[in-house]
Design an enzyme around this catalytic site. Structure first.
Site, PDB file in Angstrom:
ATOM      1  N   CYS A 256      -3.203  10.029  -0.050  1.00 39.62           N
ATOM      2  CA  CYS A 256      -2.178  10.786  -0.763  1.00 39.62           C
ATOM      3  C   CYS A 256      -1.084   9.856  -1.290  1.00 39.62           C
ATOM      4  O   CYS A 256      -0.625   9.994  -2.434  1.00 39.62           O
ATOM      5  CB  CYS A 256      -1.563  11.836   0.159  1.00 39.62           C
ATOM      6  SG  CYS A 256      -2.721  13.048   0.820  1.00 39.62           S
ATOM      7  N   GLU A 381       7.113   5.456  -0.496  1.00 38.78           N
ATOM      8  CA  GLU A 381       5.662   5.401  -0.697  1.00 38.78           C
ATOM      9  C   GLU A 381       5.113   3.989  -0.478  1.00 38.78           C
ATOM     10  O   GLU A 381       4.175   3.554  -1.134  1.00 38.78           O
ATOM     11  CB  GLU A 381       5.250   5.905  -2.091  1.00 38.78           C
ATOM     12  CG  GLU A 381       6.002   7.092  -2.642  1.00 38.78           C
ATOM     13  CD  GLU A 381       5.957   8.315  -1.746  1.00 38.78           C
ATOM     14  OE1 GLU A 381       5.395   8.251  -0.643  1.00 38.78           O
ATOM     15  OE2 GLU A 381       6.528   9.343  -2.141  1.00 38.78           O
ATOM     16  N   PHE A 401      -0.215  -7.384   8.247  1.00 40.81           N
ATOM     17  CA  PHE A 401       0.640  -6.407   8.921  1.00 40.81           C
ATOM     18  C   PHE A 401      -0.067  -5.781  10.118  1.00 40.81           C
ATOM     19  O   PHE A 401       0.337  -4.721  10.599  1.00 40.81           O
ATOM     20  CB  PHE A 401       1.106  -5.314   7.956  1.00 40.81           C
ATOM     21  CG  PHE A 401       0.036  -4.836   7.018  1.00 40.81           C
ATOM     22  CD1 PHE A 401      -0.960  -3.975   7.432  1.00 40.81           C
ATOM     23  CD2 PHE A 401       0.028  -5.266   5.695  1.00 40.81           C
ATOM     24  CE1 PHE A 401      -1.937  -3.552   6.563  1.00 40.81           C
ATOM     25  CE2 PHE A 401      -0.954  -4.845   4.820  1.00 40.81           C
ATOM     26  CZ  PHE A 401      -1.942  -3.987   5.254  1.00 40.81           C
TER      27      PHE A 401
END
Length: 402
Positions: A256, A381, A401
């Site tokens: 999304c 986002e 990460f």
């Protein structure tokens, strides 16, 4: 709602025409141009006359939501059978470009409704959920929000603490979400939480359920014409039919966000275009030392670099839109475009502020409002640096990460 502002800029006509130095209009279809024209006209009529006023008041213009529905910007790419527009990805990109030229907060509302609410229901929902929610979301009768980020888990959503436990005929949801666009006005929330087994799932949570409350975040210096808040869940009994049946794991939530980042690529471009055009016109009109400041080398350098940046951003958006239409756009490609175009828009806005001098901080012009808004767009986002690391992982095969 009547304006009480004395700001003279709101009485000025919006005469914006987008720069097109590389004749990119030649690559657009007649439908693309029609969509852009319709939304540009809407923005000139409905957004630019009020954007500064609502930003100064730190208030979202709630009345604009059904108008967004009427012109078809909600669910633009959703199939028409569910009330959507059935348009392609470039058409949607052009919509967000035009809306963010008016204000990032308005575009944020549209992005959330499209990419973070309607998209997951269409992509991961049941047919009954699609029929129940999508037409009403498309019309603006309902407004939605997306609950992923938590106070302790921003760039690392995998650490989320929100959870739900299965009961006989409902799920018992507990937790909270922070920095949620549309939180205070949303009728439904797409909420991501862990089930009994620790797996991330998506739930449609309707306002009105006991234990579900929201609170607006005040004192923002950015996105002031957008409503941002917190979602809180305390023993909320969510009906079992509200779970998104095809949403499994964090990858569904991230899918999304990928859709939302695409719209941001185009939206940031719109903000940059507006800042450039305002600065260009101002430079031609502002007289210093007996001639327009546009005649000075340093001002021309700024304008030339701004136009070059915008042209590069336009090319990036168009190509990414083609790849999206072909279902070939990758996560890393979208991250590159999001990162590049937001950074570019911030650079253009800062240069525009310099050209306008003291007037650059005045509400008579939109520069400082865009500049402040873009600081948030750079973060949400997926932050500027996280986009870099997504691209770095694609290049090297090593996720930095994790």
């Amino acid at each position: 709602m009547q304006s009480t502002s004395l700001n003279p800029s709101r009485n000025k006509a919006d005469t914006f025409e987008s720069p097109d130095f590389y004749c990119l209009d030649d690559l657009l279809t007649a439908e693309h141009k029609l969509v852009r024209s319709a939304v540009r006209t809407f923005v000139k009529r409905e957004i630019t006359p009020i954007a500064e006023e609502y930003a100064q008041r730190a208030e979202f213009p709630r009345h604009i939501v059904p108008k967004f529905g009427q012109i078809g910007v909600f669910g633009a790419t959703i199939p028409t059978e569910y009330g959507g527009g059935g348009l392609d990805q470039i058409s949607y990109g052009l919509m967000t470009q035009e809306i963010e030229r008016g204000d990032s907060g308005m575009r944020s509302c549209v992005s959330v409704q499209n990419s973070l609410v309607m998209y997951p229901i269409w992509a991961f929902g049941s047919e009954a959920q699609r029929q129940k929610y999508l037409p009403r979301l498309a019309s603006g009768e309902l407004i939605g929000c997306f609950g992923l980020t938590e106070a302790n888990h921003g760039s690392d959503p995998g650490g989320m603490e929100s959870n739900f436990i299965e009961r006989s005929d409902y799920f018992l949801l507990n937790g909270s979400k922070l920095w949620i666009t549309n939180a205070d006005i949303a009728d439904i929330a797409i909420v991501w939480a862990r089930n009994d087994q620790g797996k991330v799932r998506g739930l449609i949570v309707e306002r009105g359920l006991e234990g579900f409350t929201t609170a607006e975040i005040k004192n923002k210096w950015s996105l002031r014409a957008s409503t941002t808040g917190e979602l809180m869940f305390r023993d909320v009994q969510v009906p079992k039919e509200s779970i998104l049946p095809e949403a499994f794991g964090l990858k569904s939530a991230l899918k999304c966000l990928e859709q939302a980042r695409y719209g941001i690529c185009w939206g940031a471009l719109g903000a940059a275009m507006e800042c450039y055009e305002v600065a260009r016109r101002y430079a031609l009109e502002r007289i210093q030392f007996g001639k327009p400041i546009a005649s000075f080398q340093l001002v021309q350098k700024k304008l030339a670099e701004m136009l070059t940046d915008i042209t590069q951003g336009q090319l990036l958006c168009w190509r990414l839109g083609v790849l999206k239409n072909e279902d070939r756009a990758t996560v890393a490609q979208i991250s590159m475009a999001k990162r590049n175009n937001v950074e570019m828009a911030l650079r253009v806005a800062r240069e525009a502020r310099q050209i306008l001098g003291a007037m650059g901080i005045s509400g008579d012009y939109p520069i400082m409002r865009h500049l402040m808004n873009l600081e948030s767009v750079s973060t949400y986002e997926g932050t500027h640096d996280i986009q870099l690391l997504i691209l770095g992982a694609e290049i090297t095969g090593i996720p930095a990460f994790k």
